[in-house]
Design a protein around this motif. Structure first.
Motif, PDB file in Angstrom:
ATOM      1  N   ALA A 142       9.902   1.525 -11.365  1.00  0.00           N
ATOM      2  CA  ALA A 142       8.729   2.333 -11.040  1.00  0.00           C
ATOM      3  C   ALA A 142       7.455   1.516 -10.990  1.00  0.00           C
ATOM      4  N   LEU A 143       7.485   0.327 -11.575  1.00  0.00           N
ATOM      5  CA  LEU A 143       6.308  -0.544 -11.469  1.00  0.00           C
ATOM      6  C   LEU A 143       6.038  -0.927 -10.016  1.00  0.00           C
ATOM      7  N   ALA A 144       7.114  -1.009  -9.220  1.00  0.00           N
ATOM      8  CA  ALA A 144       6.946  -1.376  -7.810  1.00  0.00           C
ATOM      9  C   ALA A 144       6.142  -0.335  -7.036  1.00  0.00           C
ATOM     10  N   PRO A 145       6.572   0.953  -7.028  1.00  0.00           N
ATOM     11  CA  PRO A 145       5.753   1.946  -6.328  1.00  0.00           C
ATOM     12  C   PRO A 145       4.405   2.204  -6.980  1.00  0.00           C
ATOM     13  N   ALA A 146       4.256   1.812  -8.263  1.00  0.00           N
ATOM     14  CA  ALA A 146       2.952   1.986  -8.908  1.00  0.00           C
ATOM     15  C   ALA A 146       1.913   1.061  -8.289  1.00  0.00           C
ATOM     16  N   VAL A 147       2.312  -0.178  -7.999  1.00  0.00           N
ATOM     17  CA  VAL A 147       1.353  -1.155  -7.484  1.00  0.00           C
ATOM     18  C   VAL A 147       1.456  -1.354  -5.970  1.00  0.00           C
ATOM     19  N   ALA A 148       2.611  -0.984  -5.385  1.00  0.00           N
ATOM     20  CA  ALA A 148       2.833  -1.285  -3.969  1.00  0.00           C
ATOM     21  C   ALA A 148       1.809  -0.638  -3.041  1.00  0.00           C
ATOM     22  N   PRO A 149       1.506   0.670  -3.173  1.00  0.00           N
ATOM     23  CA  PRO A 149       0.518   1.248  -2.255  1.00  0.00           C
ATOM     24  C   PRO A 149      -0.865   0.636  -2.394  1.00  0.00           C
ATOM     25  N   THR A 150      -1.235   0.264  -3.623  1.00  0.00           N
ATOM     26  CA  THR A 150      -2.540  -0.378  -3.823  1.00  0.00           C
ATOM     27  C   THR A 150      -2.574  -1.726  -3.117  1.00  0.00           C
ATOM     28  N   ILE A 151      -1.523  -2.528  -3.308  1.00  0.00           N
ATOM     29  CA  ILE A 151      -1.440  -3.820  -2.615  1.00  0.00           C
ATOM     30  C   ILE A 151      -1.442  -3.600  -1.113  1.00  0.00           C
ATOM     31  N   GLY A 152      -0.641  -2.630  -0.663  1.00  0.00           N
ATOM     32  CA  GLY A 152      -0.584  -2.336   0.767  1.00  0.00           C
ATOM     33  C   GLY A 152      -1.927  -1.918   1.327  1.00  0.00           C
ATOM     34  N   GLY A 153      -2.654  -1.095   0.562  1.00  0.00           N
ATOM     35  CA  GLY A 153      -3.966  -0.652   1.021  1.00  0.00           C
ATOM     36  C   GLY A 153      -4.938  -1.799   1.203  1.00  0.00           C
ATOM     37  N   PHE A 154      -4.942  -2.735   0.255  1.00  0.00           N
ATOM     38  CA  PHE A 154      -5.837  -3.891   0.374  1.00  0.00           C
ATOM     39  C   PHE A 154      -5.384  -4.830   1.494  1.00  0.00           C
ATOM     40  N   LEU A 155      -4.061  -4.977   1.690  1.00  0.00           N
ATOM     41  CA  LEU A 155      -3.574  -5.803   2.795  1.00  0.00           C
ATOM     42  C   LEU A 155      -3.972  -5.206   4.135  1.00  0.00           C
ATOM     43  N   VAL A 156      -3.851  -3.880   4.254  1.00  0.00           N
ATOM     44  CA  VAL A 156      -4.246  -3.211   5.503  1.00  0.00           C
ATOM     45  C   VAL A 156      -5.736  -3.422   5.761  1.00  0.00           C
ATOM     46  N   ALA A 157      -6.543  -3.228   4.714  1.00  0.00           N
ATOM     47  CA  ALA A 157      -7.993  -3.365   4.873  1.00  0.00           C
ATOM     48  C   ALA A 157      -8.401  -4.802   5.163  1.00  0.00           C
ATOM     49  N   GLY A 158      -7.683  -5.774   4.590  1.00  0.00           N
ATOM     50  CA  GLY A 158      -8.099  -7.166   4.725  1.00  0.00           C
ATOM     51  C   GLY A 158      -7.461  -7.927   5.859  1.00  0.00           C
ATOM     52  N   MET A 159      -6.160  -7.709   6.107  1.00  0.00           N
ATOM     53  CA  MET A 159      -5.441  -8.519   7.100  1.00  0.00           C
ATOM     54  C   MET A 159      -4.636  -7.705   8.105  1.00  0.00           C
ATOM     55  N   GLY A 160      -4.695  -6.387   8.023  1.00  0.00           N
ATOM     56  CA  GLY A 160      -3.939  -5.571   8.960  1.00  0.00           C
ATOM     57  C   GLY A 160      -2.548  -5.243   8.435  1.00  0.00           C
ATOM     58  N   TRP A 161      -1.929  -4.218   9.039  1.00  0.00           N
ATOM     59  CA  TRP A 161      -0.667  -3.713   8.503  1.00  0.00           C
ATOM     60  C   TRP A 161       0.499  -4.700   8.638  1.00  0.00           C
ATOM     61  N   SER A 162       0.445  -5.618   9.601  1.00  0.00           N
ATOM     62  CA  SER A 162       1.565  -6.553   9.778  1.00  0.00           C
ATOM     63  C   SER A 162       1.738  -7.484   8.577  1.00  0.00           C
ATOM     64  N   SER A 163       0.643  -7.733   7.844  1.00  0.00           N
ATOM     65  CA  SER A 163       0.731  -8.622   6.680  1.00  0.00           C
ATOM     66  C   SER A 163       1.635  -8.038   5.595  1.00  0.00           C
ATOM     67  N   ILE A 164       1.761  -6.719   5.560  1.00  0.00           N
ATOM     68  CA  ILE A 164       2.633  -6.078   4.574  1.00  0.00           C
ATOM     69  C   ILE A 164       4.065  -6.544   4.749  1.00  0.00           C
ATOM     70  N   PHE A 165       4.511  -6.659   5.996  1.00  0.00           N
ATOM     71  CA  PHE A 165       5.908  -7.027   6.248  1.00  0.00           C
ATOM     72  C   PHE A 165       6.161  -8.513   5.978  1.00  0.00           C
ATOM     73  N   ILE A 166       5.157  -9.326   6.124  1.00  0.00           N
ATOM     74  CA  ILE A 166       5.308 -10.740   5.750  1.00  0.00           C
ATOM     75  C   ILE A 166       5.505 -10.853   4.240  1.00  0.00           C
ATOM     76  N   VAL A 167       4.721 -10.104   3.489  1.00  0.00           N
ATOM     77  CA  VAL A 167       4.868 -10.101   2.026  1.00  0.00           C
ATOM     78  C   VAL A 167       6.262  -9.598   1.626  1.00  0.00           C
ATOM     79  N   LEU A 168       6.750  -8.555   2.300  1.00  0.00           N
ATOM     80  CA  LEU A 168       8.083  -8.030   2.010  1.00  0.00           C
ATOM     81  C   LEU A 168       9.166  -9.068   2.301  1.00  0.00           C
TER      82      LEU A 168
END
Length: 405
Positions: A142-168
């Motif tokens: 559950a730690l993963a979904p706890a932090v994942a949307p926050t990380i995703g939100g900052f990645l979207v705001a800073g580098m765009g949604w494609s950066s999320i898949f590179i991190v994955l």
């Protein structure tokens, strides 16, 4: 190399299994932007979730029997490598169709973690011990979904949604290395099953006609569908309808994760005095209370992020109590084919969840009403499944003699 019963083995298994939740939760804040960039509607964007779940379901039917033949580790490692390659494809997708196709491939690889993580726990522990260990593992995951949307939100705001898949992709490769060099093979050599079609069909027939297995699996699938209905609709409800900023989405999402972790930890504590089916029914009643409360607020047109998050946190507390018990109960009768049983369990879970997610996308009316009603309906249906099937056919050791759950 760690020992199988080490707590660190459970920690590493949780980190590997978390690849599945990360693949859905991290990019939730990006869904509105993906729709905007590709010029598609909500229903098309929702397919990146629903078809991911469909691929996740189908792949489990394949990787489960393969793992029963070749062991858990090689199949898990291969799946993570495929997941990483598909994630790179998602990052460079130029249209919604390509993204949907790569998400499907991503699911084929990502399915290996959860199905084989469940099987590994059954390999190592007895059914009743497995219920407790699965609850602990779920709390870690559950730690993963706890932090994942926050990380995703900052990645979207800073580098765009494609950066999320590179991190994955990077995370998947890291976990492949962890599984290869950190976790022993949990499957006993004498439990390996021949990889013949008639044998696979026979195994699935034996598993699929076990009434206890079907009861726990359906109860799990329905409550999980309520969770997936929230995952499918939450970003559109919170960001588009209620005006939450994408980078703040994860903070609200953390509220429901706290509810889920609370349910997991409550299940562990209650396991000292109660058997798993007694914990299960209590969790179902809590989930129904949360789902019905959210639907009632939406029908009363109480539109606020907290009118969604607080009831969903209650629903998730119940879900956190239900999921480990139903997983362990479904696998209890099949120590010699835990991979196949876990695969069929996961197939039903993901197939039903995919339908719930598609329904949310198809019926979404721009408010929280549709999502809330579907969550409440899933919770009530899961309770009905328990009363009709599980209560009459509990797993071995899950119900005390002379008492009902």
């Amino acid at each position: 190399m760690l020992t199988l019963t080490s707590i660190w083995t459970t920690v590493l298994l949780a980190a590997a299994v978390a690849l599945g939740p990360l693949a859905t939760d991290m990019y939730l804040p990006a869904l509105p932007q993906i729709g905007s960039d590709f010029g598609t509607g909500t229903d098309q964007v929702q397919l990146t979730l629903s078809l991911y779940m469909a691929g996740f379901a189908i792949a489990q039917l394949i990787c489960g029997p393969l793992a029963d033949r070749f062991g858990r580790k090689p199949i898990m490692i291969g799946g993570m490598v495929l997941f990483a390659l598909a994630s790179v494809g998602c990052a460079f997708a130029t249209n919604i169709e390509t993204l949907i196709a790569c998400r499907f491939l991503q699911a084929l690889g990502g399915s290996a973690g959860p199905v084989l993580g469940r099987a590994a726990i059954r390999d190592i522990y007895t059914p009743r011990e497995a219920a407790k260990i699965l609850a602990i593992l779920a709390s870690m995951m559950a730690l993963a979904p706890a932090v994942a949307p926050t990380i995703g939100g900052f990645l979207v705001a800073g580098m765009g949604w494609s950066s999320i898949f590179i991190v994955l992709a990077l995370y998947a490769l890291l976990m492949a290395g962890v599984v290869a060099f950190g976790i022993p093979e949990p499957m006993k050599a004498e439990y390996r099953q021949p990889l013949r079609l008639c044998n696979l069909v026979g195994n699935y027939r034996q598993i699929g006609t076990d009434v206890s297995f079907l009861g726990y699996t359906l109860t799990n699938a329905l409550i999980f569908s309520g969770l997936f209905a929230f995952l499918s609709g939450s970003s559109f409800v919170l960001i588009d309808f209620l005006g939450v900023e994408p980078q703040h989405f994860g903070l609200y999402f953390a509220g429901i994760v706290i509810g889920y972790i609370s349910g997991n930890l409550t299940a562990v504590r209650l396991s000292r005095n109660l058997v798993p089916d007694q914990i299960l029914v209590r969790g179902l009643l809590i989930a129904v209370a949360g789902g019905v409360s959210m639907a009632g607020l939406a029908m009363a047109e109480v539109y606020s992020p907290w009118a969604v998050i607080i009831p969903q946190a209650v629903f998730m507390a119940g879900t956190g109590m239900v999921l480990p018990q139903t997983m362990a109960g479904a696998l209890a009768n099949f120590p010699r084919m835990a991979g196949s049983a876990s695969a069929l369990f996961g197939f039903v879970q993901m197939a039903v969840a995919a339908m719930a997610g598609a329904l949310v996308g198809h019926l979404h009316d721009g408010t929280s009403l549709v999502m809330s009603v579907i969550i409440a309906g899933c919770a009530c249906a899961s309770l009905a499944s328990y009363l009709l099937f599980v209560k009459r056919n509990p797993a071995p050791g899950f119900e005390p003699q002379g008492a009902s759950a």
